[in-house]
Design a protein around this motif. Structure first.
Motif, PDB file in Angstrom:
ATOM      1  N   THR A 228      36.511  23.230  21.195  1.00  0.00           N
ATOM      2  CA  THR A 228      35.338  23.844  20.382  1.00  0.00           C
ATOM      3  C   THR A 228      35.637  23.353  19.089  1.00  0.00           C
ATOM      4  N   LEU A 229      37.186  22.631  18.833  1.00  0.00           N
ATOM      5  CA  LEU A 229      37.426  23.284  17.377  1.00  0.00           C
ATOM      6  C   LEU A 229      37.244  21.892  17.312  1.00  0.00           C
ATOM      7  N   ASP A 230      37.010  21.267  15.425  1.00  0.00           N
ATOM      8  CA  ASP A 230      37.804  19.592  14.372  1.00  0.00           C
ATOM      9  C   ASP A 230      39.104  19.476  14.569  1.00  0.00           C
ATOM     10  N   PHE A 231      39.501  20.696  13.975  1.00  0.00           N
ATOM     11  CA  PHE A 231      41.104  20.433  13.251  1.00  0.00           C
ATOM     12  C   PHE A 231      41.107  22.067  13.262  1.00  0.00           C
ATOM     13  N   ILE A 232      42.681  22.024  13.588  1.00  0.00           N
ATOM     14  CA  ILE A 232      43.505  23.254  13.652  1.00  0.00           C
ATOM     15  C   ILE A 232      44.480  22.955  12.523  1.00  0.00           C
ATOM     16  N   VAL A 233      45.189  24.335  11.786  1.00  0.00           N
ATOM     17  CA  VAL A 233      46.325  24.363  11.157  1.00  0.00           C
ATOM     18  C   VAL A 233      46.871  25.373  11.864  1.00  0.00           C
ATOM     19  N   SER A 234      48.616  25.260  11.819  1.00  0.00           N
ATOM     20  CA  SER A 234      49.768  25.377  12.731  1.00  0.00           C
ATOM     21  C   SER A 234      49.956  26.557  11.195  1.00  0.00           C
ATOM     22  N   THR A 235      50.112  27.353  10.382  1.00  0.00           N
ATOM     23  CA  THR A 235      51.350  28.272  10.426  1.00  0.00           C
ATOM     24  C   THR A 235      52.245  28.602  10.423  1.00  0.00           C
ATOM     25  N   TYR A 245      46.342  25.207  22.689  1.00  0.00           N
ATOM     26  CA  TYR A 245      45.362  25.181  21.029  1.00  0.00           C
ATOM     27  C   TYR A 245      45.091  23.191  21.442  1.00  0.00           C
ATOM     28  N   VAL A 246      45.668  22.278  21.730  1.00  0.00           N
ATOM     29  CA  VAL A 246      45.684  21.041  21.966  1.00  0.00           C
ATOM     30  C   VAL A 246      44.699  21.314  22.614  1.00  0.00           C
ATOM     31  N   MET A 247      44.316  21.700  23.776  1.00  0.00           N
ATOM     32  CA  MET A 247      43.194  22.206  24.026  1.00  0.00           C
ATOM     33  C   MET A 247      41.514  22.103  24.155  1.00  0.00           C
ATOM     34  N   ALA A 248      42.086  22.990  22.869  1.00  0.00           N
ATOM     35  CA  ALA A 248      41.070  23.704  21.975  1.00  0.00           C
ATOM     36  C   ALA A 248      40.219  23.104  21.101  1.00  0.00           C
ATOM     37  N   LEU A 249      40.834  21.649  20.804  1.00  0.00           N
ATOM     38  CA  LEU A 249      40.335  20.569  20.285  1.00  0.00           C
ATOM     39  C   LEU A 249      38.874  19.540  20.572  1.00  0.00           C
ATOM     40  N   ARG A 250      38.099  19.116  19.723  1.00  0.00           N
ATOM     41  CA  ARG A 250      36.969  18.953  20.279  1.00  0.00           C
ATOM     42  C   ARG A 250      38.154  17.239  20.176  1.00  0.00           C
ATOM     43  N   PRO A 251      36.993  15.970  20.899  1.00  0.00           N
ATOM     44  CA  PRO A 251      37.641  14.525  20.832  1.00  0.00           C
ATOM     45  C   PRO A 251      37.705  14.483  19.188  1.00  0.00           C
ATOM     46  N   HIS A 252      38.592  13.781  18.971  1.00  0.00           N
ATOM     47  CA  HIS A 252      39.350  13.193  17.549  1.00  0.00           C
ATOM     48  C   HIS A 252      39.557  14.300  16.755  1.00  0.00           C
ATOM     49  N   GLY A 253      39.472  15.693  17.948  1.00  0.00           N
ATOM     50  CA  GLY A 253      40.478  16.354  16.698  1.00  0.00           C
ATOM     51  C   GLY A 253      41.613  16.180  16.430  1.00  0.00           C
ATOM     52  N   THR A 254      42.309  16.770  15.045  1.00  0.00           N
ATOM     53  CA  THR A 254      43.738  17.191  15.141  1.00  0.00           C
ATOM     54  C   THR A 254      44.624  18.602  14.938  1.00  0.00           C
ATOM     55  N   LEU A 255      46.134  18.378  15.449  1.00  0.00           N
ATOM     56  CA  LEU A 255      46.743  19.724  15.263  1.00  0.00           C
ATOM     57  C   LEU A 255      47.266  19.632  14.044  1.00  0.00           C
ATOM     58  N   CYS A 256      47.168  20.316  12.832  1.00  0.00           N
ATOM     59  CA  CYS A 256      48.253  20.076  11.983  1.00  0.00           C
ATOM     60  C   CYS A 256      49.449  20.985  11.952  1.00  0.00           C
ATOM     61  N   PHE A 257      51.014  20.361  11.527  1.00  0.00           N
ATOM     62  CA  PHE A 257      51.909  21.763  11.499  1.00  0.00           C
ATOM     63  C   PHE A 257      51.312  21.442  10.186  1.00  0.00           C
ATOM     64  N   VAL A 258      51.937  23.129   9.745  1.00  0.00           N
ATOM     65  CA  VAL A 258      52.210  22.972   8.119  1.00  0.00           C
ATOM     66  C   VAL A 258      53.762  23.771   8.250  1.00  0.00           C
ATOM     67  N   GLY A 259      53.836  24.648   9.433  1.00  0.00           N
ATOM     68  CA  GLY A 259      55.026  25.599   9.880  1.00  0.00           C
ATOM     69  C   GLY A 259      55.731  25.021  10.997  1.00  0.00           C
ATOM     70  N   LEU A 272      46.366  14.216  24.807  1.00  0.00           N
ATOM     71  CA  LEU A 272      46.590  13.638  23.495  1.00  0.00           C
ATOM     72  C   LEU A 272      45.099  12.639  23.585  1.00  0.00           C
ATOM     73  N   LEU A 273      45.640  11.553  24.783  1.00  0.00           N
ATOM     74  CA  LEU A 273      45.158  10.192  24.954  1.00  0.00           C
ATOM     75  C   LEU A 273      43.690  10.519  25.523  1.00  0.00           C
ATOM     76  N   GLY A 274      43.484  11.550  26.174  1.00  0.00           N
ATOM     77  CA  GLY A 274      42.114  12.037  27.241  1.00  0.00           C
ATOM     78  C   GLY A 274      41.293  12.014  26.005  1.00  0.00           C
ATOM     79  N   ARG A 275      41.038  12.968  25.027  1.00  0.00           N
ATOM     80  CA  ARG A 275      40.145  13.049  23.745  1.00  0.00           C
ATOM     81  C   ARG A 275      40.277  12.360  22.756  1.00  0.00           C
ATOM     82  N   SER A 276      41.560  11.355  22.354  1.00  0.00           N
ATOM     83  CA  SER A 276      42.239  11.276  21.429  1.00  0.00           C
ATOM     84  C   SER A 276      41.990  11.718  20.223  1.00  0.00           C
ATOM     85  N   ARG A 277      42.366  12.702  20.402  1.00  0.00           N
ATOM     86  CA  ARG A 277      43.474  14.197  20.080  1.00  0.00           C
ATOM     87  C   ARG A 277      44.732  13.239  18.563  1.00  0.00           C
ATOM     88  N   ARG A 278      44.137  14.422  17.435  1.00  0.00           N
ATOM     89  CA  ARG A 278      45.748  13.887  16.728  1.00  0.00           C
ATOM     90  C   ARG A 278      47.179  15.259  17.161  1.00  0.00           C
TER      91      ARG A 278
END
Ligand code: NAP
Ligand code: ZN
Length: 334
Positions: A228-235, A245-259, A272-278
């Motif tokens: 359901t989510l396009d972009f997740i930032v982990s603090t 959290y990766v499974m919560a991403l839509r196709p092409h969605g990104t999990l971004c680490f700042v913490g 990752l590869l199944g949904r082109s997640r990053r």
């Protein structure tokens, strides 16, 4: 002139009063009378030597706001009396490809404010004038100080990873960075989901702009959010399983680490590869983006929610932050 600072002498001790004889002001530097300085979890990592490279005694503090009281001979564009802020970065080579690209936050020679005895847990600090940022009049000093590190760090990925207003954004961890991530993503126009281990933060998170609040103590809580989510930032700095959290991403969605969790993360590559997640990462912000972030914050009335404490109570502040009791950023006044 003597600078009255607070320095830690070893990983276990709380910072204690510490005097610095700073010598002549370097030509490129300004001297700032510190009005307020935020306590970031990166200060905890340095004070406690979590990154194994702290040189003691160390004066931390890299979310400082104050008034310029002296100028080095080569300083241009700053004046005595200016209200300015200093963040994590306080110097770079300004010659390498990253610097020439406007990515000086990625310079190999980046100089960190909080690493030596140059931090803002002091009545005065010195900083390279090229890494000192004017604070917009619309922002209070205490509310703006945490923007210099926490705010910059969560604003930057919105630009770098092309987060658009139509997107659904998740924020993991509602602390100093996370509460500002909610505010920025909400003002950016996104639908915001807050992920937290602290149920008592729900009302505040919604007031900050979260549309949904998910308590992550229960492992099944993330199941309804799959895809359901396009972009997740982990603090967060904790070692948790990021698979849900990766499974919560839509196709092409990104999990971004700042913490940065201390342990390596483990993920099934198929997720990752199944949904082109990053997976992605982001480090503070370069200077131009820092200026845009401050302007955006002023325009949208975005300040940090702060608890103000006197600087001599830095030991109590540190304990409060380490116990995850800060709401949501502690700022210290000398
Ligand atoms: P903070 O105020 O302590 O917030 C961290 C949040 O993580 C807590 O409020 C808590 O939120 C959550 N958390 C704490 N323990 C947890 C656990 N065991 N499991 C899951 N969640 C947990 O820290 P901060 O100042 O925001 O900094 C966060 C991290 O970002 C630090 O590692 C810091 O070094 C890093 N950082 C990175 C950059 C960069 O440029 N990339 C810049 C600044 C800071 P809930 O109560 O909501 O769960
Ligand atoms: Zn920081």
């Amino acid at each position: 002139m003597v600078i009255h600072a607070y320095a830690a002498q070893d990983p276990e001790a709380a910072p204690e009063p510490f005097e610095i004889e700073p010598g002549p002001l370097p030509p490129t530097h300004v001297e700032i009378a510190v009005e307020v300085c935020g306590l970031c979890h990166s200060d905890v990592h340095i004070l406690r030597n979590h990154w194994r490279n702290t040189e003691y005694p160390v004066v931390c503090g890299h979310e400082a706001v104050g008034e310029i009281v002296a100028l080095g001979d080569a300083v241009e564009g700053s004046s005595v009396g200016d209200r300015v802020g200093v963040g994590w970065q306080n110097g770079a080579c300004l010659r390498c490809e990253a610097c020439l690209n406007g990515d000086e936050n990625l310079c190999d020679e980046s100089r960190a404010t909080a690493r030596r005895q140059e931090g803002g847990f002091a009545n005065r600090m010195r900083a390279d004038h090229r890494f000192v940022h004017p604070i917009p009049d619309a922002l209070s000093s205490a509310g703006a100080a945490p923007l210099l590190c926490a705010g910059a760090t969560v604003f930057s990925p919105l630009e770098v990873y092309d987060v658009r207003p139509s997107m659904r954004v998740g924020v993991i961890g509602i602390g100093g960075l996370g509460h500002l991530a909610i505010r920025f993503a909400h003002a950016w126009g996104c639908e915001v989901t807050a992920f937290s281990t602290s149920p008592d933060k729900e009302d505040e998170a919604r007031r900050l702009g979260a549309d949904r609040f998910v308590v992550t103590r229960d492992e099944s809580a993330l199941k309804p959010l799959r895809g359901t989510l396009d972009f997740i930032v982990s603090t967060i700095h904790a070692n948790v399983d990021f698979t849900p959290y990766v499974m919560a991403l839509r196709p092409h969605g990104t999990l971004c680490f700042v913490g940065a969790p201390s342990e390596p993360i483990t993920l099934h590559a198929g997720l990752l590869l199944g949904r082109s997640r990053r997976l992605a990462g982001s480090l503070i912000a370069p200077r131009a983006r820092m200026r845009r972030m401050l302007e955006f914050a002023a325009r949208h009335g975005i300040e940090a929610e702060v608890e103000t404490m006197p600087m001599e109570a830095i030991g109590d502040a540190l304990a409060r932050l380490e116990a995850n009791r800060a709401r949501y950023r502690i700022v210290l006044r000398p």
